[in-house]
Design an enzyme around this catalytic site. Structure first.
Site, short mmCIF file in Angstrom:
data_model
loop_
_atom_site.label_atom_id
_atom_site.label_comp_id
_atom_site.label_asym_id
_atom_site.label_seq_id
_atom_site.Cartn_x
_atom_site.Cartn_y
_atom_site.Cartn_z
N ASN A 10 36.56 42.69 31.51
CA ASN A 10 37.45 43.20 32.84
C ASN A 10 37.33 41.60 33.61
OD1 ASN A 10 38.16 43.70 35.45
ND2 ASN A 10 36.46 45.10 35.73
N LYS A 12 38.48 40.73 36.34
CA LYS A 12 38.57 40.94 37.88
C LYS A 12 39.37 39.88 38.46
CE LYS A 12 34.03 43.09 37.44
NZ LYS A 12 32.70 43.36 38.10
N HIS A 94 37.21 52.14 38.91
CA HIS A 94 36.08 50.97 38.80
C HIS A 94 35.26 51.07 40.30
CE1 HIS A 94 33.97 47.30 38.97
NE2 HIS A 94 34.12 47.41 37.67
N GLU A 96 34.52 49.09 41.99
CA GLU A 96 35.07 48.20 43.01
C GLU A 96 36.35 48.80 43.89
OE1 GLU A 96 34.89 44.58 40.71
OE2 GLU A 96 32.66 44.75 40.75
N GLU A 164 29.35 53.16 34.37
CA GLU A 164 28.81 51.77 34.97
C GLU A 164 28.14 51.93 36.48
OE1 GLU A 164 31.72 48.66 33.84
OE2 GLU A 164 32.71 49.65 35.46
N GLY A 170 27.47 43.32 38.15
CA GLY A 170 27.27 42.13 38.86
C GLY A 170 26.07 41.69 39.57
N SER A 210 26.55 44.28 33.91
CA SER A 210 25.79 43.16 33.54
C SER A 210 25.29 43.16 31.99
CB SER A 210 24.26 43.09 34.26
OG SER A 210 24.64 42.96 35.84
P1 PGA Z 1 29.47 42.97 35.37
O1 PGA Z 1 30.82 43.96 35.56
O2 PGA Z 1 29.43 42.90 33.82
O3 PGA Z 1 29.81 41.67 35.92
O4 PGA Z 1 28.49 43.57 35.74
C1 PGA Z 1 30.95 45.03 34.72
C2 PGA Z 1 32.22 45.61 35.24
O5 PGA Z 1 32.43 45.84 36.71
O6 PGA Z 1 33.16 46.29 34.71
#
Ligand code: PGA
Length: 249
Positions: A10, A12, A94, A96, A164, A170, A210
């Site tokens: 992803n 983003k 997601h 976010e 997640e 993140g 992460s």
């Molecule tokens: P990250 O993001 O690996 O940077 O923690 C994962 C995601 O949001 O799918």
């Protein structure tokens, strides 16, 4: 059971035409395992470009969509348009989208139903926030979010569930393999009780939050972890190591 390992990147709202193009080209040259399904998710505006740059065995996913095919919805994109750009998957729900943009369960459910009806594969994300985990409501939150998704799915062969935990996204704080396995196992159990055994056995439940080259192997060794959704590390060369998490060194 034979669930095919699934790794999504992803990207983003990161990168440029140049850097993402180089990343896509480098994935094409990498030695990727045949038994792993790989999907990358660029920003909307680069969907066609990345589809044209990538090798065909890697699929492309959009990061969001709207719930109807067309109309007066300024700034929105439909699954039909996403397919028109050569993408075959979509990430929905997601954290976010849920927590930065305030998408409701109801809207996420409507998007899941419409994206599936239009023929896209859906990577549907669920996960608890830190305060919810600390309050002991992880299962309640994850099951409630999974319920909304499940209520909108007819064909589970087109769905990958991504667990997640929001506190791991993140933050550099990966869930431990045991923490991930515990929730994945419970989600599979929930699917067995609420959808059916066949779906519970066959649907891929991937972990996100992460994931790095350093953490992926142990996580990939867990019985109910069928792959990853990778954010930050999917923009780096280590993404190839994560795709190879199940391979012998
Ligand atoms: P990250 O993001 O690996 O940077 O923690 C994962 C995601 O949001 O799918």
């Amino acid at each position: 059971m034979g669930r095919k390992f699934f790794v999504g990147g992803n990207w983003k709202m990161n990168g440029s035409k140049k850097t993402l193009g180089e990343l896509a080209a480098s994935l094409g040259k990498a030695n990727l395992p045949e038994d792993t399904e790989v999907v990358v998710s660029p920003p909307f505006i680069y969907l066609s470009y990345i589809r044209d740059t990538l090798v065909s065995k890697i699929a492309v996913a959009a990061q969001n969509c709207y719930k109807v095919p067309s109309g007066a919805f300024t700034g929105e994109i439909s699954p039909a348009m996403i397919k028109d750009c050569g993408a075959s998957w979509i990430i929905l729900g997601h954290s976010e989208r849920r927590h930065v943009f305030g998408e409701s369960d109801e809207l996420i459910g409507q998007k899941v139903a419409h994206a599936l009806a239009e023929g896209l594969g859906v990577i549907a994300c669920v996960g608890e926030k830190l305060d919810e985990r600390e309050a002991g409501s992880t299962e309640k939150v994850v099951f409630a979010q999974t319920r909304v998704i499940a209520d909108n799915v007819k064909d589970w062969s087109k769905v990958v569930l991504a667990y997640e935990p929001v506190w791991a996204i993140g933050t550099g704080k990966t869930a431990s393999p045991q923490q991930a396995q515990e929730i994945h196992e419970k989600m599979r159990h929930w699917l067995k009780d609420n959808v059916g055994k066949e779906v519970a056995d066959s649907v891929r439940i991937i972990y996100g939050g992460s994931v790095t080259a350093a953490t992926c192997r142990e996580l990939a060794g867990m019985a109910d972890v069928d792959g990853f959704l990778v954010g930050g590390a999917s923009l780096k060369p280590e993404f190839v190591h994560i795709i190879r998490a199940r391979q012998k060194e």
